[in-house]
Design a protein around this motif. Structure first.
Motif, PDB file in Angstrom:
ATOM      1  N   THR A 165      22.119  47.620  77.262  1.00 32.08           N
ATOM      2  CA  THR A 165      23.181  48.119  78.135  1.00 32.08           C
ATOM      3  C   THR A 165      23.948  49.209  77.401  1.00 32.08           C
ATOM      4  OG1 THR A 165      24.704  46.405  77.348  1.00 32.08           O
ATOM      5  CG2 THR A 165      23.421  45.911  79.331  1.00 32.08           C
ATOM      6  N   ASN A 166      24.827  49.879  78.131  1.00 26.97           N
ATOM      7  CA  ASN A 166      25.608  50.941  77.513  1.00 26.97           C
ATOM      8  C   ASN A 166      26.650  50.354  76.564  1.00 26.97           C
ATOM      9  OD1 ASN A 166      27.301  49.876  79.523  1.00 26.97           O
ATOM     10  ND2 ASN A 166      28.335  51.838  79.834  1.00 26.97           N
ATOM     11  N   SER A 167      27.483  51.174  75.985  1.00 25.96           N
ATOM     12  CA  SER A 167      28.383  50.756  74.906  1.00 25.96           C
ATOM     13  C   SER A 167      29.440  49.756  75.342  1.00 25.96           C
ATOM     14  CB  SER A 167      29.072  51.985  74.300  1.00 25.96           C
ATOM     15  OG  SER A 167      29.864  52.649  75.289  1.00 25.96           O
ATOM     16  N   LYS A 168      29.630  49.579  76.654  1.00 27.35           N
ATOM     17  CA  LYS A 168      30.620  48.624  77.152  1.00 27.35           C
ATOM     18  C   LYS A 168      29.975  47.494  77.960  1.00 27.35           C
ATOM     19  CE  LYS A 168      34.210  52.193  77.413  1.00 27.35           C
ATOM     20  NZ  LYS A 168      35.085  52.984  78.323  1.00 27.35           N
ATOM     21  N   ALA A 169      28.655  47.365  77.898  1.00 24.42           N
ATOM     22  CA  ALA A 169      27.917  46.314  78.625  1.00 24.42           C
ATOM     23  C   ALA A 169      28.147  46.397  80.129  1.00 24.42           C
ATOM     24  CB  ALA A 169      28.283  44.925  78.098  1.00 24.42           C
ATOM     25  N   GLU A 170      28.207  47.623  80.646  1.00 33.75           N
ATOM     26  CA  GLU A 170      28.481  47.811  82.072  1.00 33.75           C
ATOM     27  C   GLU A 170      27.222  47.855  82.924  1.00 33.75           C
ATOM     28  OE1 GLU A 170      32.352  50.700  81.958  1.00 33.75           O
ATOM     29  OE2 GLU A 170      30.496  51.442  81.054  1.00 33.75           O
ATOM     30  N   ASN A 229      32.021  47.438  68.767  1.00 39.00           N
ATOM     31  CA  ASN A 229      32.616  48.765  68.614  1.00 39.00           C
ATOM     32  C   ASN A 229      33.263  49.276  69.894  1.00 39.00           C
ATOM     33  OD1 ASN A 229      31.698  48.967  65.905  1.00 39.00           O
ATOM     34  ND2 ASN A 229      29.658  49.552  66.648  1.00 39.00           N
ATOM     35  N   ALA A 230      33.278  48.456  70.940  1.00 42.60           N
ATOM     36  CA  ALA A 230      33.929  48.855  72.186  1.00 42.60           C
ATOM     37  C   ALA A 230      35.446  48.790  72.027  1.00 42.60           C
ATOM     38  CB  ALA A 230      33.478  47.935  73.321  1.00 42.60           C
ATOM     39  N   PRO A 231      36.198  49.451  72.923  1.00 46.62           N
ATOM     40  CA  PRO A 231      37.659  49.357  72.861  1.00 46.62           C
ATOM     41  C   PRO A 231      38.127  47.903  72.945  1.00 46.62           C
ATOM     42  CG  PRO A 231      36.977  51.099  74.352  1.00 46.62           C
ATOM     43  CD  PRO A 231      35.729  50.363  73.978  1.00 46.62           C
ATOM     44  N   THR A 232      39.311  47.620  72.448  1.00 45.29           N
ATOM     45  CA  THR A 232      39.801  46.237  72.361  1.00 45.29           C
ATOM     46  C   THR A 232      39.883  45.549  73.712  1.00 45.29           C
ATOM     47  OG1 THR A 232      42.069  47.072  72.446  1.00 45.29           O
ATOM     48  CG2 THR A 232      41.115  46.685  70.269  1.00 45.29           C
ATOM     49  N   ASP A 233      40.122  46.283  74.789  1.00 42.54           N
ATOM     50  CA  ASP A 233      40.216  45.643  76.102  1.00 42.54           C
ATOM     51  C   ASP A 233      38.840  45.392  76.715  1.00 42.54           C
ATOM     52  OD1 ASP A 233      39.872  48.375  76.336  1.00 42.54           O
ATOM     53  OD2 ASP A 233      41.029  48.543  78.193  1.00 42.54           O
ATOM     54  N   TYR A 234      37.784  45.633  75.943  1.00 35.47           N
ATOM     55  CA  TYR A 234      36.424  45.336  76.386  1.00 35.47           C
ATOM     56  C   TYR A 234      35.742  44.296  75.498  1.00 35.47           C
ATOM     57  CZ  TYR A 234      36.351  49.337  79.601  1.00 35.47           C
ATOM     58  OH  TYR A 234      36.605  50.195  80.631  1.00 35.47           O
ATOM     59  N   ARG A 235      35.889  44.400  74.195  1.00 41.31           N
ATOM     60  CA  ARG A 235      34.967  43.711  73.301  1.00 41.31           C
ATOM     61  C   ARG A 235      35.164  42.202  73.205  1.00 41.31           C
ATOM     62  NH1 ARG A 235      37.613  47.023  69.037  1.00 41.31           N
ATOM     63  NH2 ARG A 235      39.185  45.750  67.973  1.00 41.31           N
ATOM     64  N   GLY A 236      36.291  41.663  73.561  1.00 39.07           N
ATOM     65  CA  GLY A 236      36.447  40.218  73.587  1.00 39.07           C
ATOM     66  C   GLY A 236      36.828  39.625  72.248  1.00 39.07           C
ATOM     67  N   PRO A 237      37.014  38.287  72.203  1.00 38.82           N
ATOM     68  CA  PRO A 237      37.561  37.641  71.010  1.00 38.82           C
ATOM     69  C   PRO A 237      36.544  37.299  69.927  1.00 38.82           C
ATOM     70  CG  PRO A 237      37.294  36.026  72.746  1.00 38.82           C
ATOM     71  CD  PRO A 237      36.897  37.350  73.335  1.00 38.82           C
ATOM     72  N   PHE A 238      35.239  37.376  70.217  1.00 42.37           N
ATOM     73  CA  PHE A 238      34.239  36.892  69.268  1.00 42.37           C
ATOM     74  C   PHE A 238      33.501  38.046  68.592  1.00 42.37           C
ATOM     75  CE2 PHE A 238      33.894  33.271  72.512  1.00 42.37           C
ATOM     76  CZ  PHE A 238      34.995  32.625  71.966  1.00 42.37           C
ATOM     77  N   ARG A 239      32.973  37.730  67.420  1.00 47.61           N
ATOM     78  CA  ARG A 239      32.232  38.717  66.631  1.00 47.61           C
ATOM     79  C   ARG A 239      30.741  38.358  66.652  1.00 47.61           C
ATOM     80  NH1 ARG A 239      36.544  40.383  67.052  1.00 47.61           N
ATOM     81  NH2 ARG A 239      35.271  41.574  68.498  1.00 47.61           N
ATOM     82  N   PRO A 240      29.877  39.357  66.500  1.00 48.17           N
ATOM     83  CA  PRO A 240      28.435  39.067  66.410  1.00 48.17           C
ATOM     84  C   PRO A 240      28.041  38.597  65.019  1.00 48.17           C
ATOM     85  CG  PRO A 240      28.820  41.434  66.298  1.00 48.17           C
ATOM     86  CD  PRO A 240      30.164  40.803  66.551  1.00 48.17           C
TER      87      PRO A 240
END
Length: 457
Positions: free
Chosen positions: A403-408, A68-79
């Motif tokens: 971690t937070n919503s962006k894995a930071e 559910n992170a923004p597209t420039d964070y979440r990466g190409p793979f799905r859980p």
């Protein structure tokens, strides 16, 4: 988002291949035995297998995806879902998803070392480098946990090494004040045809006479040297030379390294690739009682362009690289974990899979990478990363930390490398407060701080 100012970008293949160390640090086998015997330590039977992903595997592409992170964070793979409700992992790890009740995931690991070797030293030794090296060429001032286990356990009566590098051992750690005898024995690539580790080749029956003749010759030379020894400093050398010959001729040592004793179905279950056969070898060695086995999970093979997990955009395309790695990692680790539980070894053997840090939550882009192609990637990020842990009599089937919503950064149950190592030492029966004396004559504790991870105990 906090930026990493001391990441100089990906290392080249030449730089990566340049780094290395001799398996026994230039010592002869009798030297190793003599030094370890001097420690006067007894050995136990619990073991740790480390699947060491040097380069820094991305938490967002393995065990901490953020769909559910923004597209420039979440990466190409799905859980994908696992057999434990709420424990989702990467879609390229379907075999692990089926046995999630047999491992736990730590999502809240963190430290501050953003260069490869500094981060590795932090994770493997529990000591923060005195002067962090932004060029990633740092070398440890303290031994890693495998070296400490080798020193504390002492020599095994059957001659098996206490610390083994399946393929290779970590290159950035050194035994320092423990002495070179604590270094790992490196096996070479277990996936090659007719695999046989160097320096532990059993002399064939047809060459037995030659073996006996060589032993006799060495004994004669030792007697000659003792005749010249006026101070008695060579007393006892026959004892350690004899032990060295016993190792070279020991059927138990040869058997532990002999992958041909495994049925074809078992070898196929692990996979014929380097990581699969390394995991199989590690299981055999741990079952035989070796204290620590490090699996070198850098490149899947010598021809792969992805020679580490260092997925900068200017190095490897994140999606392409992980589509190569993750299926082989999935097969190897799921087979290893599955067999450990099937064989009733889950209290004896602890498996740990991790790297030195994670990757930046925000994706980067490069017009060209090492393959001359445009690619997406992530830089170094020690503020949050993940690890898999299995067996060791620990609590399985859970997620430790978040971690937070962006894995930071961690938001729940933060875990330090020292906490992780305290958990490892607890399994090995090693007192993490034990002191060694360094070169300056000062006591140095095995761990400066850290507690076993309470959620796993």
């Amino acid at each position: 988002m906090k930026q990493q100012l001391n990441c100089l970008g990906p290392a080249t293949r030449r730089e990566f291949m340049r780094i290395g160390a001799l398996a026994l640090g230039g010592m002869t086998l009798p030297d190793v035995l003599a030094s370890r015997a001097a420690a006067g330590q007894s050995h136990s039977e619990t073991s740790v297998i480390l699947f060491w992903m040097w380069g820094g595997p991305s938490q967002l592409e393995t065990y901490d995806l953020k769909p559910n992170a923004p597209t420039d964070y979440r990466g190409p793979f799905r859980p994908i879902a696992t057999n434990i409700p709420g424990m989702d992992i990467c879609e390229h790890l379907p075999l692990q998803a089926k046995i999630a009740d047999k491992f736990s995931i730590i999502r809240s690991l963190h430290h501050e070392m953003s260069a490869h070797n500094d981060g590795s030293i932090e994770v493997l030794t529990g000591k923060t480098p005195t002067v962090p090296d932004v060029t990633s060429q740092a070398r440890s001032e303290h031994p890693d946990f495998g070296m400490i286990a080798a020193r504390m356990r002492g020599p095994r009566p059957d001659g098996l090494p206490q610390y083994v590098g399946a393929h290779k051992a970590p290159f950035m750690t050194q035994p320092q004040y423990l002495g070179l005898s604590s270094k790992a024995f490196e096996t070479g690539d277990p996936s090659v045809k007719d695999f046989s580790p160097p320096n532990l080749k059993l002399i064939a029956d047809t060459d037995n006479n030659r073996f006996i003749e060589r032993r006799s010759l060495v004994s004669q030379l030792d007697r000659y040297r003792r005749d010249l020894d006026l101070n008695g400093s060579l007393d006892g050398i026959d004892q350690f030379r004899g032990a060295a010959f016993d190792i070279l001729s020991s059927t138990s040592v040869a058997a532990a390294f002999d992958l041909k004793q495994e049925p074809d179905s078992v070898r196929e279950r692990y996979g014929s690739h380097r990581w699969g056969q390394s995991c199989l070898l590690a299981r055999r060695l741990a079952e035989a009682g070796v204290a620590v086995i490090n699996i070198d999970a850098t490149a899947t093979n010598d021809k792969s362009p992805h020679f580490s997990w260092d997925d900068h955009a200017a190095a490897f395309d994140l999606g392409v690289a992980n589509c190569e790695r993750l299926p082989q990692m999935d097969q190897a680790l799921s087979a290893l974990i599955g067999e450990i539980f099937e064989r009733g070894l889950d209290r004896k053997i602890l498996v740990l899979a991790c790297g030195e840090f994670g990757r930046t939550p925000r994706l980067g882009f490069a017009q060209t990478n090492f393959q001359g192609q445009p690619s997406y990637g992530r830089d170094h990020w020690p503020q949050a990363f993940s690890a898999l842990i299995s067996g060791g009599g620990l609590r399985m089937g859970q997620v430790v930390g978040a971690t937070n919503s962006k894995a930071e950064y961690p938001t729940q149950s933060p875990v330090t490398p020292q906490d992780l190592l305290a958990t490892v030492y607890r399994h090995l029966g090693i007192d993490a407060a034990h002191n060694f004396i360094n070169f300056a004559g000062r006591p140095v504790p095995i761990l400066p701080f850290g507690d076993p991870i309470k959620e796993l105990i």
